[in-house]
Design a protein around this motif. Structure first.
Motif, PDB file in Angstrom:
ATOM      1  N   ILE A  11       0.706  -1.330   0.373  1.00 51.39           N
ATOM      2  CA  ILE A  11      -0.095   0.100  -0.179  1.00 51.39           C
ATOM      3  C   ILE A  11       0.689   1.118  -0.418  1.00 51.39           C
ATOM      4  CG2 ILE A  11      -1.691   1.289   1.415  1.00 51.39           C
ATOM      5  CD1 ILE A  11      -2.671  -1.206   2.086  1.00 51.39           C
ATOM      6  N   ILE A  12       1.698   1.425   0.826  1.00 49.63           N
ATOM      7  CA  ILE A  12       2.746   2.554   0.975  1.00 49.63           C
ATOM      8  C   ILE A  12       3.689   2.398  -0.112  1.00 49.63           C
ATOM      9  CG2 ILE A  12       4.990   2.979   2.148  1.00 49.63           C
ATOM     10  CD1 ILE A  12       4.191   2.305   4.560  1.00 49.63           C
ATOM     11  N   LEU A  13       3.838   1.628  -1.042  1.00 48.17           N
ATOM     12  CA  LEU A  13       4.333   2.418  -2.187  1.00 48.17           C
ATOM     13  C   LEU A  13       3.732   1.815  -3.258  1.00 48.17           C
ATOM     14  CD1 LEU A  13       6.961   1.047  -3.948  1.00 48.17           C
ATOM     15  CD2 LEU A  13       6.814  -1.253  -4.029  1.00 48.17           C
ATOM     16  N   LEU A  14       2.941   1.111  -3.298  1.00 48.50           N
ATOM     17  CA  LEU A  14       1.520   1.803  -4.760  1.00 48.50           C
ATOM     18  C   LEU A  14       0.655   2.704  -4.538  1.00 48.50           C
ATOM     19  CD1 LEU A  14       0.329  -2.143  -5.240  1.00 48.50           C
ATOM     20  CD2 LEU A  14       2.032  -0.792  -6.455  1.00 48.50           C
ATOM     21  N   ALA A  15       0.376   3.227  -3.368  1.00 45.23           N
ATOM     22  CA  ALA A  15      -0.453   4.394  -3.254  1.00 45.23           C
ATOM     23  C   ALA A  15      -0.164   5.671  -4.093  1.00 45.23           C
ATOM     24  CB  ALA A  15      -0.888   4.546  -1.349  1.00 45.23           C
ATOM     25  N   PRO A  16       1.056   5.643  -3.645  1.00 44.42           N
ATOM     26  CA  PRO A  16       1.556   6.641  -4.879  1.00 44.42           C
ATOM     27  C   PRO A  16       1.492   7.079  -6.050  1.00 44.42           C
ATOM     28  CG  PRO A  16       3.030   6.220  -2.199  1.00 44.42           C
ATOM     29  CD  PRO A  16       2.791   5.558  -2.908  1.00 44.42           C
ATOM     30  N   ILE A  17       2.193   5.561  -6.620  1.00 44.67           N
ATOM     31  CA  ILE A  17       2.031   5.228  -7.752  1.00 44.67           C
ATOM     32  C   ILE A  17       0.827   5.903  -8.014  1.00 44.67           C
ATOM     33  CG2 ILE A  17       2.909   3.939  -9.417  1.00 44.67           C
ATOM     34  CD1 ILE A  17       4.586   2.636  -7.730  1.00 44.67           C
ATOM     35  N   VAL A  31      -3.214   9.520 -11.594  1.00 45.09           N
ATOM     36  CA  VAL A  31      -4.519   9.335 -11.845  1.00 45.09           C
ATOM     37  C   VAL A  31      -4.268  11.592 -11.930  1.00 45.09           C
ATOM     38  CG1 VAL A  31      -6.794  10.863 -10.628  1.00 45.09           C
ATOM     39  CG2 VAL A  31      -5.317   8.674  -9.753  1.00 45.09           C
ATOM     40  N   ILE A  32      -3.589  12.377 -11.610  1.00 42.77           N
ATOM     41  CA  ILE A  32      -2.715  13.145 -11.167  1.00 42.77           C
ATOM     42  C   ILE A  32      -2.150  13.796 -12.658  1.00 42.77           C
ATOM     43  CG2 ILE A  32      -0.991  15.487 -10.617  1.00 42.77           C
ATOM     44  CD1 ILE A  32      -1.148  14.069  -7.537  1.00 42.77           C
ATOM     45  N   GLY A  33      -0.561  12.835 -13.640  1.00 40.40           N
ATOM     46  CA  GLY A  33      -1.040  13.488 -14.873  1.00 40.40           C
ATOM     47  C   GLY A  33      -2.371  12.733 -15.916  1.00 40.40           C
ATOM     48  N   TYR A  34      -2.898  12.234 -15.319  1.00 41.72           N
ATOM     49  CA  TYR A  34      -4.378  11.855 -16.116  1.00 41.72           C
ATOM     50  C   TYR A  34      -5.132  13.434 -15.945  1.00 41.72           C
ATOM     51  CZ  TYR A  34      -8.314  10.613 -17.945  1.00 41.72           C
ATOM     52  OH  TYR A  34      -9.706  10.038 -19.233  1.00 41.72           O
ATOM     53  N   MET A  43       2.734  13.419 -19.011  1.00 42.82           N
ATOM     54  CA  MET A  43       2.083  12.359 -18.700  1.00 42.82           C
ATOM     55  C   MET A  43       1.893  11.084 -16.934  1.00 42.82           C
ATOM     56  SD  MET A  43      -1.820  10.622 -19.843  1.00 42.82           S
ATOM     57  CE  MET A  43      -2.545   9.582 -19.011  1.00 42.82           C
ATOM     58  N   TRP A  44       3.200  10.988 -17.066  1.00 41.95           N
ATOM     59  CA  TRP A  44       3.515   9.771 -16.696  1.00 41.95           C
ATOM     60  C   TRP A  44       4.723  10.570 -15.499  1.00 41.95           C
ATOM     61  CZ3 TRP A  44       0.603   5.467 -17.470  1.00 41.95           C
ATOM     62  CH2 TRP A  44      -0.152   5.719 -19.174  1.00 41.95           C
ATOM     63  N   TRP A  45       5.303  11.103 -15.588  1.00 36.22           N
ATOM     64  CA  TRP A  45       6.203  11.911 -14.711  1.00 36.22           C
ATOM     65  C   TRP A  45       6.136  11.231 -13.348  1.00 36.22           C
ATOM     66  CZ3 TRP A  45       8.529  16.805 -17.515  1.00 36.22           C
ATOM     67  CH2 TRP A  45       8.907  16.684 -18.687  1.00 36.22           C
ATOM     68  N   PRO A  46       4.734  12.177 -12.732  1.00 34.54           N
ATOM     69  CA  PRO A  46       3.948  11.997 -11.382  1.00 34.54           C
ATOM     70  C   PRO A  46       3.652  10.426 -11.207  1.00 34.54           C
ATOM     71  CG  PRO A  46       2.950  13.761 -12.442  1.00 34.54           C
ATOM     72  CD  PRO A  46       3.118  12.597 -13.991  1.00 34.54           C
ATOM     73  N   ALA A  47       4.022   9.899 -12.071  1.00 37.70           N
ATOM     74  CA  ALA A  47       3.173   8.493 -11.472  1.00 37.70           C
ATOM     75  C   ALA A  47       5.125   8.169 -11.149  1.00 37.70           C
ATOM     76  CB  ALA A  47       3.366   7.156 -12.652  1.00 37.70           C
TER      77      ALA A  47
END
Length: 574
Positions: free
Chosen positions: A41-47, A52-55, A245-249
């Motif tokens: 969860i800690i690893l995947l949540a920010p990704i 979502v933000i990039g989109y 678009m993919w940078w925030p991820a």
């Protein structure tokens, strides 16, 4: 409205954090790294949050990227203080997603942008000038910030130091009014107490105050490192062979890894800031916060995600102070964390006043004002000496614009036309022919050099009654078109733009710019037909010349004469 939006943003952050990390529906602000989360969860949540933000940025508005303040500054200086309505909606949502999924950011940057958008939208609905739109934009930004932190004075200072780019009643009064209203509205919504109350007595000594300089130096260097990391990360992301678009991820991967190392580094971290200031934080955690929070904040912010910088700077500065407290003498609970917090903020934002006032209002520790001024001013000096631009202005400079935040009195505002105008000028009687008038300023006679340079010639009746003005070009055209016998009063402009000897150079320069002219007759204020001189754009620059001379020419004004034995006798023999 800004206060209500601030309340809604904080509740939305709390909701997303609770749903993602605690699998419950609640709007209370909690720390995402509570220690009970599964590693994935800690690893995947920010990704996922970064995706979502990039989109949203790509298909909604690219202006939601970044931490808010540079975007607000850009809108003020370059966009006529106009912000799109969708930014007012998408910016807080994207920021809530970024912070709620573990992003190490603060809520203040987004609310500054969102509050500014609200003010800008109001202004765009009315028939206002760009300056008036700017005032309402800044009023909304400052109001949102005051509502978020319950820091009205710091919000006003932030507006003055960062956003208004002027100090005038026309802008200050509306901003102060909006901040006061937002603070009053905040109290029933979010409470009226200080955010991080600190208690206890301080035992200040000259040594402690001297060590505040050391704190300021270290904080200034830390601010420089953080700023360099942000834009090094931004440069690195630009070199990636993938769409932005993919940078925030990708930045979310950095956040997730950092969260696995130090979970407390995730989120806004208000609880950690409180522990730093009340002395309950452990040394190991302070070291982890200082290193990991700095890295994940700067690297992820460079990815173009959405989030603010103030809360992270509070946490990083507080961690620095906690470590310094292990070496420096004991002054009081959380003292060194408080001084370092204010210093880091002053160094990163290049806003020492805002840093000090923020720290004061956040803690209520008014007895630490002198140490905080020492620390924040020292950090500001170090940052200004070693780094060309701050984290707030570098982004704007990279877009090809020049921005200065240094304020000075305009020399054109303190000198008058009468101090620089020419009184020895050539004027024509109205009945003089164009041919004779041109002859007066033609030829190679060295005595006529100044009259040839004059280019604009008043036409008078009698001694000094102004009839109009005529230019050398008009005289030459009349002679060339075989109208040389016409009187100059028939060729002249009979309603020229004029100025007065007691008018400031700035007012005259504005009139020249508005009317696209570079020379003006000067007339008596009480008798508008009486000519007293002529002023040109070159003469107006005399105000600038005097200002440059005062700033660059050094001279010794006092000379000391020391009497020595035998000096009087030698002087008499001479």
């Amino acid at each position: 409205m800004s206060a209500v939006v601030a309340w809604a943003l904080l509740r939305l952050i709390g909701l997303i954090t609770n749903v993602i990390f605690y699998q419950r529906v609640d709007t209370k602000l909690v720390a995402p790294g509570g220690g009970h989360d599964h590693w994935y969860i800690i690893l995947l949540a920010p990704i996922i949050g970064g995706l979502v933000i990039g989109y949203m940025a790509r298909y909604g508005s690219e202006k939601i990227r970044g931490h808010g303040m540079p975007e607000a500054i850009e809108a003020i200086l370059l966009g006529g203080s106009k912000i799109e309505p969708r930014v007012a909606v998408l910016k807080p949502i994207s920021s809530a997603i970024a912070i709620g999924t573990g992003g190490p950011f603060g809520a203040e940057g987004p609310i500054i942008m969102t509050g500014g958008a609200i003010g800008s939208l109001f202004a765009q609905l009315l028939r206002l000038t760009a300056d008036e739109r700017k005032t309402l934009l800044v009023a909304g930004s400052a109001a949102g910030m005051a509502a978020t932190f319950n820091t009205p004075f710091a919000a006003v200072m932030l507006a003055v130091e960062l956003l208004l780019f002027e100090w005038r009643p026309r802008s200050y009064v509306p901003v102060a009014a909006a901040v006061c209203v937002a603070t009053v509205v905040r109290h029933p919504l979010l409470g009226s107490g200080v955010l991080f109350p600190v208690h206890g007595t301080l035992h200040l000594t000259p040594l402690a105050e001297l060590l505040c300089v050391v704190t300021g130096i270290v904080a200034g260097l830390l601010a420089i490192v953080a700023t360099i990391l942000v834009y090094a990360a931004e440069d690195g992301f630009r070199r990636l062979p993938v769409h932005w678009m993919w940078w925030p991820a990708i930045g979310g991967i950095v956040i997730g890894i950092g969260g696995l190392i130090v979970p407390q580094a995730l989120g806004v971290g208000y609880n950690i800031i409180g522990e730093e200031l009340d002395g309950s934080i452990t040394i190991n955690l302070a070291i982890g916060i200082l290193i990991v929070k700095t890295l994940i904040w700067s690297l992820s912010l460079g990815s173009g995600t959405s989030g603010g910088i103030l809360a992270p700077m509070f946490m990083i500065g507080g961690a620095l102070g906690v470590l310094e407290a292990q070496i420096f003498p004991q002054v009081g609970t959380g003292f060194w964390a408080l001084v370092a917090l204010a210093a880091v903020l002053g160094g990163v934002m290049r806003s020492p006043f805002t840093g000090v006032i923020f720290a004061l209002e956040l803690t209520g520790r008014f007895d630490a004002i002198l140490p905080m001024i020492i620390g924040a001013s020292t950090a500001f000096a170090i940052s200004a000496l070693l780094l060309k631009r701050s984290v707030l202005t570098e982004k704007i400079a990279r877009r090809g614009y020049h921005l200065t935040r240094e304020y000075d009195v305009d020399p054109l505002e303190i000198y008058f036309v009468g101090e620089v105008m020419s009184r020895d000028i050539l004027s024509y009687e109205g009945d003089l022919s164009a041919e004779d008038a041109l002859a007066e300023i033609s030829g190679t006679d060295p005595d006529k050099v100044e009259t040839r340079r004059q280019m604009l010639y008043p036409v008078v009746q009698g001694v000094d009654t102004l009839v109009g003005v005529v230019t050398r070009t008009q005289l030459e055209t009349a002679v060339h078109e075989h109208r040389s016998t016409r009187a100059v009063k028939e060729l002249c402009l009979t309603a020229p733009i004029v100025t007065h000897a007691d008018q400031t150079l700035r007012e005259t320069a504005n009139a020249m710019a508005a009317n696209e002219i570079d020379k003006m007759p000067v007339v008596d204020r009480h008798d508008p037909t009486r000519l007293v001189g002529l002023v040109s754009l070159t003469m107006l620059l005399e105000g600038r010349v005097r200002d440059v001379r005062e700033a660059s020419e050094s001279e010794r004004m006092l000379h000391l004469r020391v009497a020595r034995p035998g000096w009087t006798n030698r002087h008499e023999r001479r």
